[in-house]
Design an enzyme around this catalytic site. Structure first.
Site, mmCIF file in Angstrom:
data_model
loop_
_atom_site.group_PDB
_atom_site.id
_atom_site.type_symbol
_atom_site.label_atom_id
_atom_site.label_comp_id
_atom_site.label_asym_id
_atom_site.label_seq_id
_atom_site.Cartn_x
_atom_site.Cartn_y
_atom_site.Cartn_z
ATOM 1 N N SER A 28 0.854 -1.193 0.000
ATOM 2 C CA SER A 28 0.000 0.000 0.000
ATOM 3 C C SER A 28 0.886 1.237 0.000
ATOM 4 O O SER A 28 2.031 1.186 0.466
ATOM 5 C CB SER A 28 -0.865 0.025 1.264
ATOM 6 N N TYR A 45 -1.926 -0.580 10.433
ATOM 7 C CA TYR A 45 -1.992 -0.885 8.997
ATOM 8 C C TYR A 45 -0.709 -0.436 8.283
ATOM 9 O O TYR A 45 -0.109 -1.204 7.528
ATOM 10 C CB TYR A 45 -3.202 -0.185 8.389
#
Ligand SMILES: NC(=O)c1ccc[n+]([C@@H]2O[C@H](COP(=O)([O-])OP(=O)(O)OC[C@H]3O[C@@H](n4cnc5c(N)ncnc54)[C@H](O)[C@@H]3O)[C@@H](O)[C@H]2O)c1
Length: 258
Positions: free
Chosen positions: A150, A163
């Site tokens: 990501s 995350y």
């Protein structure tokens, strides 16, 4: 834009987290190009429905591959081994593995619980390792693994420390896997998407203020669509990328620079 990848035809793929979102679109794109796909998700109802929809989507496409649904919890190493074995039993080989399943928890740093941190690392990081191990055990030279990292691996997002750190680990794990599995001719790459229009980003899409703030950090000033991640994914899996390994490909509208 539809790009054909004739070299993918006849291959066998496993896609985790294929019950919805990008995973479902990866499974669809591969099947459309003649790849036999095992789609796996922790949510069996979601996965069964997605597999049925994808089979229906390709019913009239000549030479399309099948899409079979399976259950996996990517935290479970043995379950991932069983998933790889299922693909080989069903279709006779294993060429492609997409470690796509992931979670996106939210909590300020001071409130992240031990359980939340462990779950995030277990799904997002251990899940990638166990998937790659299970895949490599059955792959021959020419096999390709793609992980989902990501933009959050290289840019801090408030409230997303668990995350962000998990995706930073995925990026570096991709490089580690590429080096060691390169000995056997297996390539390992990752895609690092920015904001993509899926259920995972529903919270930002449904909140005009959050959306405006998010788009301030996207040079192309819009969210990406799952289809815009499919093309780069097919490239990394295809013969066009046969000398590309250990690469994390940003597909983020430029947001890693802001
Ligand atoms: N959507 C984005 O903007 C974005 C951006 C960057 C990276 N990503 C990454 O891309 C991947 C796919 O994201 P998405 O937006 O399609 O997400 P999504 O939430 O729509 O889909 C994720 C899927 O993973 C499954 N899953 C969750 N935990 C699992 C587990 N333990 N075992 C097996 N399956 C499990 C879910 O059931 C779901 O079907 C994720 O790894 C995510 O972190 C997404």
């Amino acid at each position: 834009m539809q790009v054909d990848h004739p070299d993918l035809r006849g291959k066998v793929a496993v896609v985790t987290g294929a019950g919805r979102g990008m995973g479902a679109r990866f499974a669809a794109a591969l099947a459309r190009r003649g790849v036999q796909v095992v789609g796996a998700d922790i949510d069996t109802e979601l996965m069964d429905r997605a597999a049925a929809d994808l089979r229906a989507e390709h019913r009239d496409v000549t030479g399309a591959g099948d899409v079979v649904g399976a259950r996996v919890d990517v935290r479970d190493k043995e379950a991932q081994e069983a998933l790889a074995a299922t693909a080989v039993e069903r279709f006779g080989r294993l060429d492609i593995w997409i470690n796509n399943a992931g979670v996106f928890p939210e909590a300020p740093v001071e409130e992240i619980s031990a359980a939340q941190m462990q779950a995030t690392l277990s799904i997002n990081v251990e899940g990638v390792l166990y998937g790659a191990q299970a895949a490599a055990a059955h792959m021959e030279a020419g096999g390709a693994i793609v992980n989902m990292a990501s933009v959050a691996a290289v840019r801090v997002r408030r409230g997303r420390a668990a995350y962000c750190s998990s995706k930073a680990a995925v990026s570096h794990l991709t490089e580690c896997l590429a080096v060691e599995l390169g000995d056997r001719g297996i390539r390992v790459n990752a895609i690092a998407p920015g904001f993509v229009d899926t259920e995972m980003t529903r919270w930002v899409q449904d909140d005009p203020a959050a959306l405006a703030k998010a788009l301030d950090n996207v040079p192309l000033h819009r969210l990406g669509s799952p289809e815009e991640i499919v093309g780069p994914m097919l490239f990394l899996l295809s013969d066009s990328a046969r000398y590309v390994t250990g690469h994390v490909l940003a597909v983020d509208g430029g947001s890693r620079h802001v």
